[in-house]
Design a protein around this motif. Sequence first.
Motif, short mmCIF file in Angstrom:
data_model
loop_
_atom_site.label_atom_id
_atom_site.label_comp_id
_atom_site.label_asym_id
_atom_site.label_seq_id
_atom_site.Cartn_x
_atom_site.Cartn_y
_atom_site.Cartn_z
N ALA A 225 0.66 -1.59 0.13
CA ALA A 225 -0.01 0.06 0.06
C ALA A 225 1.18 1.62 0.14
N LYS A 226 2.51 1.55 0.62
CA LYS A 226 3.03 2.09 0.51
C LYS A 226 4.00 2.06 -0.76
N ASP A 227 5.13 3.08 -1.16
CA ASP A 227 6.09 2.94 -1.66
C ASP A 227 7.36 1.34 -1.12
N VAL A 228 7.93 0.94 -2.33
CA VAL A 228 8.69 -0.37 -1.83
C VAL A 228 10.27 0.89 -2.28
N GLN A 229 11.34 0.81 -1.45
CA GLN A 229 12.61 1.27 -1.36
C GLN A 229 13.14 0.47 -2.51
N PRO A 230 15.05 0.99 -2.92
CA PRO A 230 15.54 0.30 -3.64
C PRO A 230 15.77 -0.52 -2.76
N TYR A 231 15.99 -2.03 -2.97
CA TYR A 231 16.97 -3.56 -2.61
C TYR A 231 16.29 -3.33 -1.48
N SER A 232 14.76 -3.20 -0.86
CA SER A 232 14.29 -3.78 0.07
C SER A 232 13.29 -5.47 -0.41
N VAL A 233 13.31 -5.86 1.24
CA VAL A 233 12.15 -6.60 0.57
C VAL A 233 11.06 -6.44 1.62
N VAL A 234 10.17 -6.15 1.05
CA VAL A 234 8.78 -6.40 2.20
C VAL A 234 7.61 -7.48 2.00
N ALA A 235 7.44 -7.44 3.10
CA ALA A 235 6.12 -8.62 2.69
C ALA A 235 4.92 -8.55 3.44
N GLY A 236 3.27 -9.59 4.15
CA GLY A 236 2.79 -9.03 4.78
C GLY A 236 1.99 -8.64 3.78
N ASN A 237 1.01 -8.38 5.21
CA ASN A 237 -0.45 -7.63 5.26
C ASN A 237 -0.59 -6.94 6.26
N PRO A 238 -0.40 -5.18 5.95
CA PRO A 238 0.27 -4.94 4.65
C PRO A 238 1.47 -4.96 4.61
N ALA A 239 2.23 -4.78 3.54
CA ALA A 239 3.74 -5.36 3.72
C ALA A 239 4.42 -3.83 4.11
N LYS A 240 5.65 -4.65 5.14
CA LYS A 240 6.71 -4.14 5.76
C LYS A 240 7.64 -4.72 5.17
N GLU A 241 9.19 -3.53 5.51
CA GLU A 241 10.43 -4.01 4.53
C GLU A 241 10.46 -4.55 5.78
N ILE A 242 11.07 -5.76 5.36
CA ILE A 242 11.95 -7.16 6.61
C ILE A 242 13.62 -6.48 6.12
N SER A 243 13.76 -7.29 4.90
CA SER A 243 15.13 -7.28 4.96
C SER A 243 15.84 -6.26 3.80
N ASP A 244 17.31 -6.56 3.28
CA ASP A 244 17.57 -5.79 2.21
C ASP A 244 18.12 -7.45 1.43
N VAL A 245 17.25 -7.30 -0.12
CA VAL A 245 17.67 -8.36 -0.94
C VAL A 245 19.44 -9.30 -1.46
N ARG A 246 20.13 -7.48 -0.35
CA ARG A 246 21.96 -8.00 -0.60
C ARG A 246 22.03 -9.02 0.06
N LYS A 247 21.22 -9.06 1.03
CA LYS A 247 21.70 -9.89 2.15
C LYS A 247 20.97 -11.15 2.37
N ILE A 248 20.48 -11.44 1.04
CA ILE A 248 19.54 -12.94 1.14
C ILE A 248 20.56 -13.88 0.34
N LYS A 249 21.24 -14.94 1.17
CA LYS A 249 21.87 -16.05 0.73
C LYS A 249 21.06 -17.11 -0.14
N ASN A 250 21.66 -17.68 -1.26
CA ASN A 250 21.04 -19.41 -1.88
C ASN A 250 21.53 -19.92 -0.72
N LYS A 251 20.12 -20.61 -0.59
CA LYS A 251 19.91 -22.09 1.22
C LYS A 251 20.88 -23.20 1.09
N ILE A 252 21.02 -22.99 -0.53
CA ILE A 252 22.53 -24.69 -1.17
C ILE A 252 23.44 -24.31 -0.17
#
Length: 305
Positions: A225-252
């Motif tokens: 319901a509101k703008d999503v900032q660069p590199y942000s990860v948003v989730a939920g209802n309403p969506a909230k920022e939970i992380s930075d995409v550059r912190k996400i790792k391959n699980k394997i």
Amino acid sequence: MEEKIENEYNWRKMMKKYVTGKSCNIGKNVSIDENVVIGHNVIIEDNVSIGANCSIDNNVIIRSNVEIGENSDIGANCILGENSREDCGQFLKIGKKALIRSGSILYTGSNIGEEFQTGHHVTIREKTMIGHHVSVGTLSDIQGNCKIGNYVRLHSNVHIGQLSIIDSFVWIFPYVVLTNDPTPPSEDFRGVHIHSFAIVATGAILMPGVNVLQDALVAAGAIVAKDVQPYSVVAGNPAKEISDVRKIKNKITGENVYPWRNYFKKYMPWQESNFQVWYSTLDIEEKKDYELDRMDKFETGKIDL
């Protein structure tokens, strides 16, 4: 009499260039280039242009003022150049090497780039501008007056509301909805804008007027319901920022996976090298489409987005 002979001569000359099935109806001022194969029960109305080496399957209707680029394939039961009540007489242009699968309907007044692909039963309404190398999945619906960049991937069952803008290199996964009416029903439409390299995961809903900025990731099922900032990860209802995409790792492997352009190259223009090498070959105007230089300044605190 002389006019009739000339028309018959032109007709026979044109017939040597392509092959038609049974019960086809071809209108006036139709240009069909060499090596075109047309199936049964095809209707081609006036003022149509079909490039060389195209295939038109059975029961296709091509309305007036349609241009199809060379080496394109049109599946059975498609309608190209369908008119809305307000937009009769406009043109539909489809670039070369298109693959439009069966049951799809493309309205007039749109301009579609090269190597465009659809799944089955796709609808693209009037006045939609689509770049090169775009694919739209089965049962997806683009509601018109939209702008879509290059190398955009829309998976199946995606709904794109009117006035949406989707920049280049965006991924949109199944059952995503881009809305446009903040107080339904109304005529105060506000389109969603998804910026380059962003990803919208399965089942997300983007509310009217939202901006999803570059390299952002909208998680599956999020309601934004509101703008999503660069590199942000948003989730939920309403969506909230939970992380930075550059912190996400391959699980394997435990290795980084974002920004995805640095790790994924299949079907991309940099698949023979890497993104940075490809990007370095672009001129200044082309680079402006992706805002990467602007993002570098943002990350170092030199400008405010």
